[in-house]
Motif scaffolding. Sequence first.
Motif, short mmCIF file in Angstrom:
data_model
loop_
_atom_site.label_atom_id
_atom_site.label_comp_id
_atom_site.label_asym_id
_atom_site.label_seq_id
_atom_site.Cartn_x
_atom_site.Cartn_y
_atom_site.Cartn_z
N LYS A 597 43.46 -70.32 -19.68
CA LYS A 597 44.20 -71.56 -19.90
C LYS A 597 45.34 -71.61 -18.88
O LYS A 597 46.25 -70.78 -18.92
N ASN A 698 41.61 -76.54 -32.81
CA ASN A 698 42.26 -75.25 -32.54
C ASN A 698 41.62 -74.10 -33.32
O ASN A 698 42.16 -73.02 -33.40
N ASP A 711 45.60 -71.00 -29.92
CA ASP A 711 46.86 -71.67 -29.57
C ASP A 711 48.01 -71.38 -30.52
O ASP A 711 48.98 -72.12 -30.58
N LEU A 714 52.06 -71.14 -29.50
CA LEU A 714 52.32 -71.81 -28.23
C LEU A 714 53.29 -72.96 -28.36
O LEU A 714 54.13 -73.17 -27.50
#
Length: 878
Positions: A597, A698, A711, A714
């Motif tokens: 990512k 997610n 995620d 984050l």
Amino acid sequence: MGMVKYFPLALLISFALVCLVRAQDQSGFISLDSGLPANTSYTDQITGLYYISDASFINTGISKSISPDFRKSIFQEPLWTVRSFPDGLRNCYYINLTAGNRYLIRGTFMYGNYDGQGQVPDFDLYLGANMWDSVKLGQPSDIIYKEIIHVSSLNYIHVCLVNTGSGTPFISALELRPLGNDIYVTQSGSLALLTRWDTGATTNQTIRYKDDVYDRIWWPISYYRWTELNTNLDIKQFNDYRLPSSVMTTAATPIIANSSLDISVTAGNDTTQCYFYMHFAEVEKLQANQSRVINISLNGNQWYGPFSPEYLSSTTIYSKNFSTGDQHVSIYKTESSTLPPILNAFEVYKVIELRQSETGQEEVTAIMDIKSLYSITKNWQGDPCAPKEYSWEGLNCSYNDSNTPRIISLNLSSSGLTGEIAPYISNLTMLKILDLSNNNLTGPIPDFLSQLPFLTVLNLERNNLTGSVSVELIQRSNNGSLLLSVGENPNLCTSLSCEKKKNNIIIPVVASAVGGLFILLLIAAAIILIIKRRKQQGLVTVSFEVNNRSEQLESKKHQFTYADILRITNNFERVLGKGGFGIVYHGYLDGTQVAVKMLSPSSVQGYKEFHTEANLLMRVHHRNLTAFVGNCDDGTNLGLIYEYMVNGDLASQVSDQNAYILSWEVRLRIALEAAQGLEYLHNGCKPPIIHRDVKSTNILLNENYQAKIADFGLSKIFATDDANATHLSTRVVGTPGYLDPEYYTTNWLTEKSDVYSFGIVLLEIVTSRPAILKRPENAHISRWVSSILAKADIKRIVDPRLQANFNINSAWKVVDLAMACVSETATTRPTMSQVVMDLKQCLEVEIARTMENDETKSKDSIPEFGLNFTTGLRPTAR
Ligand SMILES: *[C@@H]1O[C@H](CO)[C@@H](O)[C@H](O)[C@H]1NC(C)=O
Ligand SMILES: *[C@@H]1O[C@H](CO)[C@@H](O)[C@H](O)[C@H]1NC(C)=O
Ligand SMILES: *[C@@H]1O[C@H](CO)[C@@H](O)[C@H](O)[C@H]1NC(C)=O
Ligand SMILES: *[C@@H]1O[C@H](CO)[C@@H](O)[C@H](O)[C@H]1NC(C)=O
Ligand SMILES: *[C@@H]1O[C@H](CO)[C@@H](O)[C@H](O)[C@H]1NC(C)=O
Ligand SMILES: *[C@@H]1O[C@H](CO)[C@@H](O)[C@H](O)[C@H]1NC(C)=O
Ligand SMILES: *[C@@H]1O[C@H](CO)[C@@H](O)[C@H](O)[C@H]1NC(C)=O
Ligand SMILES: *[C@@H]1O[C@H](CO)[C@@H](O)[C@H](O)[C@H]1NC(C)=O
Ligand SMILES: *[C@@H]1O[C@H](CO)[C@@H](O)[C@H](O)[C@H]1NC(C)=O
Ligand SMILES: *[C@@H]1O[C@H](CO)[C@@H](O)[C@H](O)[C@H]1NC(C)=O
């Protein structure tokens, strides 16, 4: 009738006979000849008492023999050796006895110049935690006896010698004699002997065992105003004092017939309490015109009488109450008595109050076990805590006035300990401080350490411990309630990641009321069947295999340069998707697929923050969280590398647009796994991590359809450039459709905000519809579901493609659970732990159902378990 009447009497007689025999054969006697070589014993020629070595009753001290000069002049063999204590302030014997029984305990001391120094020492004697007496020896040839009559509430006693700085303590013999429980009874405390006289004795020999079944020692005493009376006949014993006949056959009487027998006792100061025991027996056959009538006064006051001693039968007169100070007893004849008074024997004791209670027996047992496990010497003798001034080295105790002392700190640092951490420590429940540092301890850190409720300091540094530090201990350490030191244990895993290995073993089914083994069998059978069946039906198969790949990746995690990233992604060849914080690329790291990512620079709040947070994420491990492989922090190029999840996100997999239909069981499993990941973020991490952006995109699925949360953590550090996902503020606070409505009013995100979002995900899983529906237009999924729930029509809520192929009870329960999660008020939402538990139950029910189905299809190999999983699961009335 007659038989019944006489029966008790017969019993009584035989009982008395048994007692007599018992006492005669020294049963219950403990006769220790101090300093005798270990494992040796002998029978004393004078008394017939059987003496054994004291070596197994004490760990310290050295054996010595008295000087031959003194040995010649005494006959008593027990005095020939002594145990001497040149080391340590306090040295203690530990002697087992019967709690609640009355014992005569006697220490014998004769210096006899055993050390050739010719210096007679003085020292103190303690019984348990309490001072018993001081031993003051005048001459090397003096024989001092210290006797106490004591009832122990514990099943052992400590007899301790305490060095008071006046020479080396020693002891010649230590003896215990059980007494009857009805004699020498006090209101409180124990009785230390002051004097025990055989008045009127015709020899100058002491009398003890075997004449005295209790082995009391009777000292002959004569006085120039007294003369002796005696008889050749036996004195019968009808009372429990069981006085020796040889003592009672002689009596003192005043030379001047009309005077009294006077005895003065100086017992200390005015506060000393004394008990008197006077023993009488008539030794003369009185004529018809003779009488001996006695009156007794104490300090000038009438105390007892008038009475006449019985011929050849003992009577004991004792003070039922204590008296204090100097005592003057006068025994005199009444006016009518034709004969003078007599006295056959006399004892005086002073009361010793044993006020300091000893450490509780459970703690003493525990610390003694620790002592013997590690072969600790130190000064670990006697009571661990009491008295305070002699408490064990390395121990601290709490002393609350009347209460028993408790061990609150144990310091065994640098004590050469080997082996495992002693399980006995678990019984030191008041421990606040435990220091086992700098030893050679091996094995795991036992779980009970995290259960010690008051523990605030735990130091296990510099050992060779293995395994991992439990989550509980890490949590207590992180929240500041425990100062935990585990450094320099080379083979000890100290991070949260150790928890991972534990978790892998846990089968995602609760074994609640049913036998664990059955459950395992069930699951095994279920897996086989499911796989078999799915193959037939061409549906997705699910396996419980632990995916090792992420672990392999983790072992190599590290920092990557931008050049590494280019190589891994083959120059960003393949785009997997576009997420909240940038673009996700496919790559290969050492042959394993990864997702990279790359963060759009505009989304990053601060590089330092990124670095800190990335490091934090590296330490967060759970099988239901996407494994973090590493990061890239190279100039403006920031990247995060994760394990690659082959089956993409849950949103696309569960959607009714997808050709694959996830079975009800697979859906439940995915829901449970995602819930477990979230639950770990909330409860397994300190401080808790709030995801803030839980949504079906997610939640990623690997090749086995194992769900993992992505995620996480984050949103805390990154803003987003995804216009679609943001409103309200520049920071990511969630995604429309998933956002906690209470957040609008409180502006405060909590774990319960994640619970709300998860509830929406659950509804998606059940319905295969998105969070915000296209039909009816822009309706929120929770509104839609609750409108159908009002009609109690579960089949219209669940994805119709499942064709009612699911357990209806579990469907009700999941929908109920989801609706509870999306409750408007955060406080009424369940916690993730509750969610995990409920989903486990639902999964159990479904597994049981599919098994049953398969059983009816193929009856050949399925064992019958007869377990009713559906108990307690019913659609609730609404
Ligand atoms: C005493 O006996 C015990 C057990 O019989 C034995 O272990 C010990 O070594 C013996 N001690 C001595 C000094 O002989
Ligand atoms: C005292 O009793 C305990 C068991 O209660 C036993 O383990 C120990 O060996 C005994 N000690 C002695 C010196 O007999
Ligand atoms: C003890 O008694 C014997 C005779 O009965 C006597 O010879 C001896 O001197 C006495 N010893 C003492 C110390 O009084
Ligand atoms: C004791 O008896 C003597 C004579 O035998 C007599 O003189 C004396 O007063 C008497 N004493 C008492 C206290 O009765
Ligand atoms: C009496 O003696 C005891 C010790 O035997 C001591 O503790 C106490 O203080 C003394 N009392 C007085 C009033 O001297
Ligand atoms: C008691 O009686 C005896 C004879 O039985 C006599 O010798 C004696 O003197 C009497 N004693 C007294 C005090 O009366
Ligand atoms: C016993 O002694 C008390 C007090 O000393 C006295 O009052 C009482 O009369 C005496 N009894 C007899 C029978 O002498
Ligand atoms: C703790 O104490 C209890 C009660 O005395 C005992 O049953 C138990 O075995 C002890 N535990 C350990 C680990 O010694
Ligand atoms: C551990 O044991 C080794 C060898 O037995 C020894 O050299 C070392 O000093 C010990 N370490 C500690 C801290 O006791
Ligand atoms: C620690 O224990 C391991 C085995 O568990 C052993 O190989 C190693 O030598 C030990 N290290 C020390 C310093 O004792």
